[in-house]
Write a protein that holds these residues in place. Structure first.
Motif, PDB file in Angstrom:
ATOM      1  N   GLY A 143       8.073  15.514  -4.709  1.00 17.74           N
ATOM      2  CA  GLY A 143       9.283  16.346  -4.423  1.00 17.74           C
ATOM      3  C   GLY A 143       8.950  17.365  -3.157  1.00 17.74           C
ATOM      4  N   THR A 144       8.119  16.928  -2.288  1.00 20.38           N
ATOM      5  CA  THR A 144       7.986  17.739  -1.089  1.00 20.38           C
ATOM      6  C   THR A 144       7.846  17.043   0.003  1.00 20.38           C
ATOM      7  OG1 THR A 144       6.362  19.433  -0.274  1.00 20.38           O
ATOM      8  CG2 THR A 144       5.420  17.288  -1.118  1.00 20.38           C
ATOM      9  N   SER A 145       7.637  17.655   1.379  1.00 19.11           N
ATOM     10  CA  SER A 145       7.741  16.708   2.668  1.00 19.11           C
ATOM     11  C   SER A 145       6.279  16.174   2.937  1.00 19.11           C
ATOM     12  CB  SER A 145       7.920  17.884   3.708  1.00 19.11           C
ATOM     13  OG  SER A 145       6.805  18.689   3.919  1.00 19.11           O
ATOM     14  N   VAL A 146       6.241  14.899   3.829  1.00 18.38           N
ATOM     15  CA  VAL A 146       5.269  14.432   4.166  1.00 18.38           C
ATOM     16  C   VAL A 146       4.284  15.435   4.865  1.00 18.38           C
ATOM     17  CG1 VAL A 146       4.457  12.887   5.786  1.00 18.38           C
ATOM     18  CG2 VAL A 146       6.500  12.110   4.612  1.00 18.38           C
ATOM     19  N   ALA A 147       4.700  16.394   5.560  1.00 17.33           N
ATOM     20  CA  ALA A 147       3.949  17.279   6.175  1.00 17.33           C
ATOM     21  C   ALA A 147       2.942  18.100   5.234  1.00 17.33           C
ATOM     22  CB  ALA A 147       4.752  18.212   7.034  1.00 17.33           C
ATOM     23  N   VAL A 148       3.619  18.556   4.137  1.00 18.19           N
ATOM     24  CA  VAL A 148       2.925  19.096   2.965  1.00 18.19           C
ATOM     25  C   VAL A 148       1.724  18.208   2.614  1.00 18.19           C
ATOM     26  CG1 VAL A 148       3.164  20.252   0.895  1.00 18.19           C
ATOM     27  CG2 VAL A 148       4.676  20.715   2.576  1.00 18.19           C
ATOM     28  N   VAL A 149       2.226  16.966   2.353  1.00 16.25           N
ATOM     29  CA  VAL A 149       1.165  16.104   1.649  1.00 16.25           C
ATOM     30  C   VAL A 149      -0.008  15.937   2.775  1.00 16.25           C
ATOM     31  CG1 VAL A 149       0.568  13.529   1.270  1.00 16.25           C
ATOM     32  CG2 VAL A 149       2.848  14.727   0.662  1.00 16.25           C
ATOM     33  N   SER A 150       0.045  15.989   3.954  1.00 10.39           N
ATOM     34  CA  SER A 150      -0.637  15.987   4.969  1.00 10.39           C
ATOM     35  C   SER A 150      -1.410  17.252   4.945  1.00 10.39           C
ATOM     36  CB  SER A 150      -0.168  15.746   6.496  1.00 10.39           C
ATOM     37  OG  SER A 150       0.389  14.668   6.646  1.00 10.39           O
ATOM     38  N   TYR A 151      -0.904  18.360   4.670  1.00 12.17           N
ATOM     39  CA  TYR A 151      -1.959  19.683   4.654  1.00 12.17           C
ATOM     40  C   TYR A 151      -2.724  19.754   3.392  1.00 12.17           C
ATOM     41  CZ  TYR A 151       1.745  21.410   7.713  1.00 12.17           C
ATOM     42  OH  TYR A 151       2.512  21.553   8.935  1.00 12.17           O
ATOM     43  N   VAL A 175       4.053   9.472  -1.614  1.00  9.32           N
ATOM     44  CA  VAL A 175       3.300  10.645  -2.290  1.00  9.32           C
ATOM     45  C   VAL A 175       4.498  11.869  -2.184  1.00  9.32           C
ATOM     46  CG1 VAL A 175       1.519  12.406  -2.286  1.00  9.32           C
ATOM     47  CG2 VAL A 175       1.086   9.847  -1.915  1.00  9.32           C
ATOM     48  N   ALA A 176       5.132  12.026  -0.917  1.00  9.61           N
ATOM     49  CA  ALA A 176       5.983  13.173  -0.909  1.00  9.61           C
ATOM     50  C   ALA A 176       7.157  13.085  -1.905  1.00  9.61           C
ATOM     51  CB  ALA A 176       6.304  13.157   0.662  1.00  9.61           C
ATOM     52  N   ARG A 177       7.731  11.807  -1.981  1.00 13.88           N
ATOM     53  CA  ARG A 177       8.878  11.620  -2.876  1.00 13.88           C
ATOM     54  C   ARG A 177       8.550  11.975  -4.281  1.00 13.88           C
ATOM     55  NH1 ARG A 177      10.135   7.312   0.544  1.00 13.88           N
ATOM     56  NH2 ARG A 177       8.979   5.695  -0.487  1.00 13.88           N
ATOM     57  N   GLU A 178       7.420  11.421  -4.776  1.00 12.18           N
ATOM     58  CA  GLU A 178       6.800  11.560  -6.224  1.00 12.18           C
ATOM     59  C   GLU A 178       6.640  13.307  -6.527  1.00 12.18           C
ATOM     60  OE1 GLU A 178       5.915  10.586  -9.927  1.00 12.18           O
ATOM     61  OE2 GLU A 178       6.419   9.137  -8.515  1.00 12.18           O
ATOM     62  N   ARG A 221       0.638  19.256  -7.601  1.00 11.17           N
ATOM     63  CA  ARG A 221       1.549  18.345  -7.769  1.00 11.17           C
ATOM     64  C   ARG A 221       1.753  17.239  -6.879  1.00 11.17           C
ATOM     65  NH1 ARG A 221       5.646  21.989  -6.939  1.00 11.17           N
ATOM     66  NH2 ARG A 221       6.767  21.192  -5.193  1.00 11.17           N
ATOM     67  N   VAL A 222       1.034  17.557  -5.596  1.00  8.78           N
ATOM     68  CA  VAL A 222       0.537  16.402  -4.712  1.00  8.78           C
ATOM     69  C   VAL A 222      -0.651  15.801  -4.965  1.00  8.78           C
ATOM     70  CG1 VAL A 222      -0.342  16.071  -1.988  1.00  8.78           C
ATOM     71  CG2 VAL A 222       1.729  17.796  -2.701  1.00  8.78           C
ATOM     72  N   LEU A 223      -1.505  16.424  -5.372  1.00 10.23           N
ATOM     73  CA  LEU A 223      -2.700  15.695  -5.936  1.00 10.23           C
ATOM     74  C   LEU A 223      -2.359  14.549  -7.192  1.00 10.23           C
ATOM     75  CD1 LEU A 223      -5.404  18.612  -5.762  1.00 10.23           C
ATOM     76  CD2 LEU A 223      -5.119  16.560  -4.037  1.00 10.23           C
ATOM     77  N   GLU A 224      -1.450  15.077  -8.117  1.00 12.90           N
ATOM     78  CA  GLU A 224      -1.153  14.269  -9.185  1.00 12.90           C
ATOM     79  C   GLU A 224      -0.359  12.998  -8.596  1.00 12.90           C
ATOM     80  OE1 GLU A 224       1.119  16.906 -11.544  1.00 12.90           O
ATOM     81  OE2 GLU A 224      -0.707  17.905 -12.448  1.00 12.90           O
ATOM     82  N   ALA A 225       0.462  13.266  -7.796  1.00 11.03           N
ATOM     83  CA  ALA A 225       1.494  12.269  -7.213  1.00 11.03           C
ATOM     84  C   ALA A 225       0.479  11.307  -6.247  1.00 11.03           C
ATOM     85  CB  ALA A 225       2.352  12.801  -6.032  1.00 11.03           C
ATOM     86  N   VAL A 226      -0.692  11.688  -5.806  1.00 11.49           N
ATOM     87  CA  VAL A 226      -1.705  10.889  -5.059  1.00 11.49           C
ATOM     88  C   VAL A 226      -2.166   9.960  -5.857  1.00 11.49           C
ATOM     89  CG1 VAL A 226      -3.927  11.011  -4.033  1.00 11.49           C
ATOM     90  CG2 VAL A 226      -2.262  12.200  -3.105  1.00 11.49           C
ATOM     91  N   ARG A 252       0.761  -1.300  -0.114  1.00 10.94           N
ATOM     92  CA  ARG A 252      -0.008  -0.268  -0.085  1.00 10.94           C
ATOM     93  C   ARG A 252       0.862   1.222   0.107  1.00 10.94           C
ATOM     94  NH1 ARG A 252      -5.560   0.817   3.546  1.00 10.94           N
ATOM     95  NH2 ARG A 252      -5.690   2.964   3.037  1.00 10.94           N
ATOM     96  N   ALA A 253       0.660   2.233  -0.938  1.00  9.73           N
ATOM     97  CA  ALA A 253       1.323   3.452  -1.017  1.00  9.73           C
ATOM     98  C   ALA A 253       1.052   4.399   0.290  1.00  9.73           C
ATOM     99  CB  ALA A 253       0.981   4.205  -1.999  1.00  9.73           C
ATOM    100  N   THR A 254       2.164   4.970   0.697  1.00 11.05           N
ATOM    101  CA  THR A 254       2.169   5.672   1.827  1.00 11.05           C
ATOM    102  C   THR A 254       2.279   7.076   1.483  1.00 11.05           C
ATOM    103  OG1 THR A 254       4.469   5.576   2.363  1.00 11.05           O
ATOM    104  CG2 THR A 254       3.368   3.801   3.118  1.00 11.05           C
TER     105      THR A 254
END
Length: 347
Positions: A19-27, A14-17, A43-48, A8-10
């Motif tokens: 290019g940002t931090s895990v915290a930003v993904v959570s935001y 998403v953060a690696r894909e 970028r985050v939504l595309e990575a998701v 399962r993806a974590t």
């Protein structure tokens, strides 16, 4: 494309894909608490989408203090009235942004306990509960701290929210309607004798007979399960008696339908030979042949009130009792009487 993997993806993926931090993904996923630049958000939504990441809804719910789910435990969903009320509760829950998880006990006390424990383990925000018998597992629910609304009469000493109709009053009214036709020999297909609602409906029938000066007969009381088979078997037992009642009160719609089948097998007609009324009718009552005279419960209004009770502070125990509605059909003899009267006028 979404990531093709048995793992399962974590959020880290998403953060690696992105290019940002895990915290930003959570935001981005939680829409806060800090703002994120629009370009980063995209970028985050595309990575998701690319990684196939799905948030852990239970973990998120626990963090927020709400799972946005309610539990509903019922004795048997095959009962038409239970199904109609469950549908109304589900619709009202959806209207309030909640999801309803249904637990069908299948008339099994053990299954009922398993369902309650399962729903509690899923951290539901509240439970609606109609027990299989007169010994509900209220103590287990209260020990969990989960808000609860009982959908049936229970002992007042249990200190629990209760939503119900005046079943004794409803049984009285529908029996009185039979008596208003002039019937003097009236029997009852009651519910299981150990159930509170069956006791209430029997008491209403008895009170109506007493107020109209009609003596009850013990041999015309037929306890049965709240099913078609229950009504069928009760009517078969009645047909073995030396004398038949002229009219019957069936304690629910399913019993009434089963009863009519048993009568038809002996070429007895409703209402010409035996008039019939019932309790807990649904929209099916109007489409039965003959249409059933029945007491109906205002399920939509009851569903709204039930959700309001569950959302209210649990420090204030509430008892909400609804009025019933008498729906006149043909089975009581109203249509039959009118037809006979019309025929006499043309002779």
């Amino acid at each position: 494309m979404a990531r093709q993997s048995s793992e399962r993806a974590t959020r880290a993926d998403v953060a690696r894909e992105a290019g940002t931090s895990v915290a930003v993904v959570s935001y981005v996923i939680n829409n806060g608490p800090r703002p994120v630049a629009e370009a980063t958000r995209r970028r985050v939504l595309e990575a998701v989408q690319k990684t196939g990441y799905r948030p852990n809804s239970l973990a998120r719910a626990l963090a927020l203090g709400s799972t946005k789910t309610y539990g509903l435990v019922v004795p048997n969903i095959s009962n038409a009235f239970v199904a109609s009320f469950a549908h109304a509760l589900q619709q009202e829950a959806l209207n309030n942004g909640m999801v309803m998880l249904l637990g069908d006990a299948g008339d099994s006390r053990q299954r009922e306990l398993e369902l309650i424990n399962s729903l509690l383990s899923q951290q539901v925000d509240g439970l609606f509960y109609n027990s299989v018998d007169r010994h509900p597992y209220i103590d287990i629910i209260q020990a969990s701290g989960t808000p609860l609304v009982m959908l049936d009469r229970v002992e007042p000493t249990l200190n629990v929210n209760i939503l119900r109709v005046d079943e004794r009053g409803a049984a009285y009214q529908v029996t009185a309607h039979l008596l208003s036709h002039g019937y003097k020999q009236i029997g009852i297909i009651s519910g299981p004798s150990e159930m509170y609602n069956a006791q209430d409906r029997l008491a209403g029938w008895r009170q109506a007979l007493a107020d109209f000066g009609v003596a009850e007969r013990a041999d015309w009381i037929f306890p049965a399960s709240y099913t078609r088979e229950g009504g069928y078997l009760a009517a078969k037992k009645m047909l073995q008696g030396q004398e038949l009642p002229r009219a019957l009160f069936a304690s629910n719609e399913l019993q009434a339908i089963g009863c009519i089948r048993a009568l038809a097998e002996q070429h007895l007609r409703v209402p010409e030979d035996i008039a019939l009324v019932c309790f807990n009718g649904t929209e099916q009552s109007a489409f039965h042949v003959p249409s059933l005279t029945t007491v109906r419960q205002p399920v939509e209004a009851m569903a709204k009130k039930a959700l309001a009770m569950l959302a209210a502070p649990q420090s204030e125990i509430q008892l909400s009792e609804f009025s019933h509605q008498l729906q006149i059909g043909e089975s009581c003899g109203c249509g039959f009487v009118a037809a006979v009267g019309k025929q006499h006028k043309t002779d």
